[in-house]
Design an enzyme around this catalytic site. Structure first.
Site, PDB file in Angstrom:
ATOM      1  N   TYR A  31      -3.200  -4.130   5.457  1.00  0.00           N
ATOM      2  CA  TYR A  31      -2.202  -3.583   6.383  1.00  0.00           C
ATOM      3  C   TYR A  31      -2.620  -3.733   7.846  1.00  0.00           C
ATOM      4  O   TYR A  31      -2.247  -2.925   8.693  1.00  0.00           O
ATOM      5  CB  TYR A  31      -1.898  -2.125   6.015  1.00  0.00           C
ATOM      6  CG  TYR A  31      -1.458  -1.986   4.585  1.00  0.00           C
ATOM      7  CD1 TYR A  31      -2.264  -1.366   3.641  1.00  0.00           C
ATOM      8  CD2 TYR A  31      -0.256  -2.543   4.157  1.00  0.00           C
ATOM      9  CE1 TYR A  31      -1.893  -1.287   2.299  1.00  0.00           C
ATOM     10  CE2 TYR A  31       0.134  -2.472   2.822  1.00  0.00           C
ATOM     11  CZ  TYR A  31      -0.681  -1.850   1.907  1.00  0.00           C
ATOM     12  OH  TYR A  31      -0.305  -1.779   0.586  1.00  0.00           O
TER      13      TYR A  31
ATOM     14  N   TYR B 151      -0.151   5.567  11.942  1.00  0.00           N
ATOM     15  CA  TYR B 151      -0.462   6.590  10.933  1.00  0.00           C
ATOM     16  C   TYR B 151      -1.576   7.527  11.391  1.00  0.00           C
ATOM     17  O   TYR B 151      -2.089   8.304  10.573  1.00  0.00           O
ATOM     18  CB  TYR B 151      -0.923   5.931   9.625  1.00  0.00           C
ATOM     19  CG  TYR B 151      -0.037   4.852   9.067  1.00  0.00           C
ATOM     20  CD1 TYR B 151      -0.543   3.562   8.865  1.00  0.00           C
ATOM     21  CD2 TYR B 151       1.271   5.100   8.719  1.00  0.00           C
ATOM     22  CE1 TYR B 151       0.243   2.556   8.338  1.00  0.00           C
ATOM     23  CE2 TYR B 151       2.074   4.106   8.184  1.00  0.00           C
ATOM     24  CZ  TYR B 151       1.551   2.830   7.992  1.00  0.00           C
ATOM     25  OH  TYR B 151       2.328   1.829   7.460  1.00  0.00           O
TER      26      TYR B 151
ATOM     27  N   CYS C 156      -0.068  -2.705  26.844  1.00  0.00           N
ATOM     28  CA  CYS C 156       0.484  -1.762  27.844  1.00  0.00           C
ATOM     29  C   CYS C 156       1.102  -0.573  27.120  1.00  0.00           C
ATOM     30  O   CYS C 156       2.327  -0.451  27.052  1.00  0.00           O
ATOM     31  CB  CYS C 156       1.516  -2.481  28.709  1.00  0.00           C
ATOM     32  SG  CYS C 156       0.754  -3.808  29.616  1.00  0.00           S
TER      33      CYS C 156
ATOM     34  N   GLY D  52      -2.025   2.415  -4.491  1.00  0.00           N
ATOM     35  CA  GLY D  52      -2.256   3.608  -3.676  1.00  0.00           C
ATOM     36  C   GLY D  52      -3.675   4.133  -3.695  1.00  0.00           C
ATOM     37  O   GLY D  52      -3.963   5.138  -3.064  1.00  0.00           O
TER      38      GLY D  52
ATOM     39  N   PRO E 183      -3.015  -2.320  -7.174  1.00  0.00           N
ATOM     40  CA  PRO E 183      -3.851  -2.058  -5.987  1.00  0.00           C
ATOM     41  C   PRO E 183      -3.698  -3.155  -4.944  1.00  0.00           C
ATOM     42  O   PRO E 183      -3.692  -4.334  -5.260  1.00  0.00           O
ATOM     43  CB  PRO E 183      -5.267  -2.060  -6.576  1.00  0.00           C
ATOM     44  CG  PRO E 183      -5.177  -2.947  -7.772  1.00  0.00           C
ATOM     45  CD  PRO E 183      -3.793  -2.742  -8.331  1.00  0.00           C
ATOM     46  N   GLY E 184      -3.561  -2.730  -3.715  1.00  0.00           N
ATOM     47  CA  GLY E 184      -3.567  -3.674  -2.602  1.00  0.00           C
ATOM     48  C   GLY E 184      -4.764  -3.353  -1.725  1.00  0.00           C
ATOM     49  O   GLY E 184      -5.770  -4.073  -1.698  1.00  0.00           O
ATOM     50  N   ARG E 185      -4.670  -2.202  -1.042  1.00  0.00           N
ATOM     51  CA  ARG E 185      -5.729  -1.754  -0.132  1.00  0.00           C
ATOM     52  C   ARG E 185      -7.100  -1.730  -0.811  1.00  0.00           C
ATOM     53  O   ARG E 185      -8.099  -2.168  -0.247  1.00  0.00           O
ATOM     54  CB  ARG E 185      -5.387  -0.330   0.347  1.00  0.00           C
ATOM     55  CG  ARG E 185      -6.278   0.272   1.366  1.00  0.00           C
ATOM     56  CD  ARG E 185      -6.024   1.757   1.504  1.00  0.00           C
ATOM     57  NE  ARG E 185      -4.629   2.074   1.533  1.00  0.00           N
ATOM     58  CZ  ARG E 185      -3.875   2.112   2.624  1.00  0.00           C
ATOM     59  NH1 ARG E 185      -4.429   1.861   3.787  1.00  0.00           N
ATOM     60  NH2 ARG E 185      -2.602   2.407   2.573  1.00  0.00           N
TER      61      ARG E 185
END
Ligand SMILES: Cc1ncc(COP(=O)(O)O)c(C=O)c1O
EC number: 4.1.1.20
Length: 466
Positions: A424, A367, A394, A281, A324-326
């Protein structure tokens, strides 16, 4: 794809309509500047004006691999892995959260750089094992793991399964017993903290799908049930409180509540669980307004919080894990687009349509995420033009960058790059409007290679078996 710059028109406006922020309300002093906190480590603007990454000109990348394309700076990715690994040291574990972006090359880099891997589906598990990540360095997450996922994870000998419900305790225990193994597990608890950017909400309970609540004793009951099952080895407690977090206050409350449960377990069962996982996070810079913390500062803050809370509870300090990812992959990539059309709305803004959109980056639409953007095929002396970078789908909500300043001489054929799209974006990409998912091109030391190839219409039609 044309390279011609377009004559500076009266298309520039440098004030934003009421209430909107483009990262900042005023145009940046230098439209050609690239903020190193937002862009990947090896991104540079050359004196001639075009941008390079890993020593390669983006025009060459666009020519060779086409657009849209995710361009990932491997040097930066590896450096961030090392920064997290070194910050937490040998007596803690860093699990990269694969959900942010995962492919075989990334698994190999993680393996080589000494990180562990958190997966949350059978597909991520297959990618991890298939690319050689040792099973004991894999943790399986998910609020509704299928029997097949549990079977494959236990069968492969994953180092940790994070249990998320009472049903799962039974399913994993039965599977482990049947396979004759003792599966190491943690329990995911909800601590009543929801954190996002600079705010966090600490409540008694949480209205969300993940974990076993501390409130009403659900978590304590889950501990009792796991400890009664011989085929499970309860090693610790897990908590994940949110995303894009800049402020450690939420982690403070989360750690305090988790340590509180560890003390309860010691008092009730006479056991000191050896591990605590505080999830992921941690935030990144999407615009120059964002100011994320460094891994060393995060590690120190979390270690101090846990140590203090354990001293207060007279508990041995458990081994710390984070996920941690992001914060690892997010800043390492940008998305390269070609400008297709421009549409000026007098007194409002100019709509800049690119050859991608919400199918390669859903975060703005989903988001209301903020991003930056820059002209990268050349530099420009032109004045700023208030712009909205939109996709080709579209869908009026098909926005990539809601408000940004771009040079007023921008034209079709120019290349734009949106930084900090490593996390993401490709992992949430879709085939909306039968769009083809872009490739991921890794660059390092002057070499570029495709690590995830561009989807083709054949790929799409292969599924269309009607
Ligand atoms: C359990 C868990 N761990 C880690 C992460 C990674 O979060 P981030 O990419 O924000 O670091 C997530 C994200 O949803 C998560 O659910």
């Amino acid at each position: 794809m044309s390279r011609s710059a377009h004559p500076a028109g009266p298309r520039h406006a440098d004030v934003l309509p009421e209430g909107r922020s483009a990262g900042s309300t005023a145009p940046p002093a230098d439209l050609n500047a690239l903020d190193p906190r937002v862009w990947a480590q090896t991104v540079r603007r050359t004196p001639e004006g075009a941008v390079t990454v890993g020593g390669i000109d983006v025009r060459k990348l666009a020519h060779e691999f086409g657009t849209p394309a995710y361009v990932l700076d491997e040097t930066d990715f590896r450096a961030r892995c090392r920064a997290w690994r070194d910050a937490f040291g040998a007596d803690a574990d860093v699990f990269y959260a694969g959900k942010a972006f995962l492919c075989r090359a990334v698994v190999r880099w993680l393996h080589e750089e000494g990180l562990n891997l958190d997966v949350c589906s059978g597909g991520e598990l297959a990618t991890a094992l298939g690319a050689g990540m040792p099973a004991e360095r894999i943790a399986l997450h998910g609020n509704n793991k299928s029997q097949d996922e549990i079977e494959r994870a236990v069968g492969a000998g994953v180092g940790r399964i994070v249990l998320d419900s009472f049903q799962e305790i039974v399913r994993v225990a039965h599977t482990a017993a049947r396979l004759g193994v003792r599966q190491r597990v943690q329990l995911r608890v909800t601590v009543g903290v929801e954190a996002h950017t600079h705010e966090f909400i600490a409540t008694a309970h949480e209205d969300q799908k993940f974990g076993l609540a501390l409130a009403e004793g659900q978590a304590a009951e889950a501990v009792r049930r796991v400890l009664q099952l011989d085929s499970l080895e309860l090693t610790g407690i897990h908590s994940h409180i949110g995303s894009q977090i800049f402020d450690m206050a939420g982690f403070e409350v989360s750690a305090r509540r988790v340590v509180g449960l560890l003390a309860e377990v010691r008092d009730e069962h006479g056991i000191e669980l050896p591990e605590i996982d505080l999830g992921g996070g941690l935030g990144i810079a999407y615009t120059s307004e964002d100011d994320p913390a460094e891994p060393h500062d995060i590690a120190k803050a979390l270690r101090d919080i846990v140590t203090r809370e354990c001293e207060g509870a007279a508990l041995a300090v458990p081994r710390l894990s984070v996920e941690p990812g992001r914060a690892i992959v997010g800043p390492t990539a940008f998305t390269l687009y070609e400008v297709g059309t421009l549409k000026e709305l007098e007194g409002l803004r100019t709509y800049v349509s690119v050859d991608g959109g919400m199918s390669d980056n859903i975060r703005t639409a989903l988001y209301d995420a903020e991003y930056s953007v820059a002209l990268v095929s050349r530099s420009s002396p032109a004045p700023p033009m208030l712009s909205r970078v939109v996709g080709k789908h579209c869908e009026s909500g098909d926005i990539v960058v809601r408000d940004a300043f771009l040079p007023a001489d921008l034209g079709p054929g120019d290349l734009l790059a949106v930084p900090a799209t490593g996390a993401y974006c490709r992992s949430m990409a879709s085939n909306y409007n039968h769009a083809l998912r872009p490739p991921v091109v890794a660059v390092r030391d002057g070499a570029a290679r495709v690590i995830v190839r561009r989807e083709t219409e054949e790929d799409l039609l292969r599924l269309d078996v009607g």
